[in-house]
Design an enzyme around this catalytic site. Structure first.
Site, PDB file in Angstrom:
ATOM      1  N   ASP A 213       0.850  -1.176   0.000  1.00 28.02           N
ATOM      2  CA  ASP A 213       0.000   0.000   0.000  1.00 28.02           C
ATOM      3  C   ASP A 213       0.898   1.242   0.000  1.00 28.02           C
ATOM      4  OD1 ASP A 213      -3.165   0.434   0.997  1.00 28.02           O
ATOM      5  OD2 ASP A 213      -1.822   2.144   1.303  1.00 28.02           O
TER       6      ASP A 213
ATOM      7  N   ASP B 224      -1.457   9.729 -10.666  1.00 26.85           N
ATOM      8  CA  ASP B 224      -1.401   8.674 -11.694  1.00 26.85           C
ATOM      9  C   ASP B 224       0.042   8.362 -12.073  1.00 26.85           C
ATOM     10  OD1 ASP B 224      -4.108   8.611 -11.659  1.00 26.85           O
ATOM     11  OD2 ASP B 224      -4.410   9.595 -13.604  1.00 26.85           O
TER      12      ASP B 224
ATOM     13  N   GLU C 273      -4.483   2.442  -4.474  1.00 23.13           N
ATOM     14  CA  GLU C 273      -3.030   2.551  -4.311  1.00 23.13           C
ATOM     15  C   GLU C 273      -2.448   1.255  -3.752  1.00 23.13           C
ATOM     16  OE1 GLU C 273      -5.355   4.018  -2.544  1.00 23.13           O
ATOM     17  OE2 GLU C 273      -4.752   4.432  -0.479  1.00 23.13           O
TER      18      GLU C 273
ATOM     19  N   ASN D  18      -2.389  12.820  -3.430  1.00 17.96           N
ATOM     20  CA  ASN D  18      -3.315  13.315  -4.450  1.00 17.96           C
ATOM     21  C   ASN D  18      -3.844  14.710  -4.096  1.00 17.96           C
ATOM     22  OD1 ASN D  18      -3.441  11.377  -6.499  1.00 17.96           O
ATOM     23  ND2 ASN D  18      -4.784  10.058  -5.287  1.00 17.96           N
TER      24      ASN D  18
END
Ligand SMILES: [Mg+2]
Length: 324
Positions: free
Chosen positions: A178, A195, A222, A186
């Site tokens: 993770d 991305d 993620e 983000n």
């Protein structure tokens, strides 16, 4: 009869006919463009089909023992062989015969005596369709953003590796990964940057596991997951110990991280010898438990464990990843 084979790596055609002269004529007509395998009876055809997974099967109807119709039914009943297109090639020329053949799931019906120019054209059409279908199937298993296998591909592969490991009694290891503080990433840098970050980490993980059989997928969001067949706990510890370092050394700046200046990962890994009475979900759950330990301990770390599945009373419930 020993199967006749010529060069590999091209699309593969399995020809089944009890008459050697027919096999030779078709082999001659197709061998320049395709990898042709020829067998003279239904049982060998089933075995060959399972072994080589042909792209197309040309099948005679009238054969001793197992005739073409029976063979077709057997193939359509087999989940592995069901999708392989099959063309009947027969001296039975009535419309009824053709209708029966197509009704059994064949994609085409060619009548003897054969016009080889037409055989080649029809074969080319069906192989092109097969190629396109294969491409679509592959695309359905790829994560559009990162270009690595997606969750569906992961689930398929994990079941496959689980069954294989049960069969041969070997180790199977699983790593769940993770990205730390990714929601914050983000929020700070925007989804486009997010991305790009996902793509870079996907590439880094993919290049970290390079043994034959290693499988890295984007599990979702993620999260990434790696299947490592044949890897025991010691091997797993050494494999996972470098992962975090690899990702951090990408030096992707992350001002929202509480643990590093750069983007880092947490991982959880579990090793077992799969048993018939258990399921891959157990392994997933236990890898998740290790992952959450890594997070609870402050992230940017890995926890590795092994489990004896004969002794575990397990509750297979996946913890949701809503802690960020
Ligand atoms: Mg025949």
């Amino acid at each position: 009869m020993k199967p006749i084979e010529n060069s590999p790596r091209r699309q593969k055609i399995l020809i089944v006919d009890d008459e050697l002269s027919n096999l030779m004529v078709l082999n001659e007509a197709l061998r320049v463009d395709y990898h042709v395998i020829a067998v003279d009876n239904g049982r060998d055809a089933l075995r060959a089909a399972l072994r080589i997974r042909p792209d197309l099967i040309l099948l005679d109807i009238l054969m001793p023992d197992m005739d073409g119709y029976e063979l077709c039914k057997a193939m359509k009943a087999d989940p592995v062989l069901r999708e392989i297109p099959l063309i009947f090639v027969s001296g039975k020329t009535s419309e009824d015969d053709e209708s029966v053949g197509l009704g059994l799931g064949a994609v085409d019906y060619l009548t003897k005596p054969l016009n080889l120019a037409i055989v080649r054209r029809r074969v080319a059409i069906h192989l092109e369709l097969k190629r396109q279908n294969d491409l679509l199937s592959r695309l359905a298993l790829v994560d559009g953003l990162t270009g690595i296998p997606n969750r569906r591909a992961f689930d398929d592969r994990l079941s496959e590796e689980w069954r294989r490991a049960v069969r041969i009694g070997s180790y199977l290891s699983l790593v769940m990964i993770d990205i730390d503080w990714f929601k914050q990433y983000n929020d700070i840098y925007g989804h486009l940057a997010g991305d790009i970050c996902l793509r870079r980490i996907a590439r880094s993980l993919t290049t970290a596991f390079t043994r034959a059989g290693d499988f890295v997928a984007r599990y979702g969001g993620e999260e990434f997951s790696c299947i490592l067949p044949g890897v025991d706990e010691r091997g797993l510890a050494s494999e996972t110990s470098v992962l975090g370092f690899r990702v951090e050394s990408l030096k992707i700046p992350h001002s929202g991280s509480l643990i590093s200046r750069y983007v880092t990962i947490s991982s959880g890994a579990i090793c077992c010898i799969p048993v018939q009475s258990d399921t891959p979900e157990t392994l997933l759950h236990l890898a998740d438990v290790q992952l959450y330990r890594s997070k609870d301990q402050g992230r940017n770390r890995s926890n590795v464990s092994s489990v004896n599945l004969d002794e575990v009373p397990h509750q297979v419930m996946r913890k949701s990843s809503n802690d960020q």
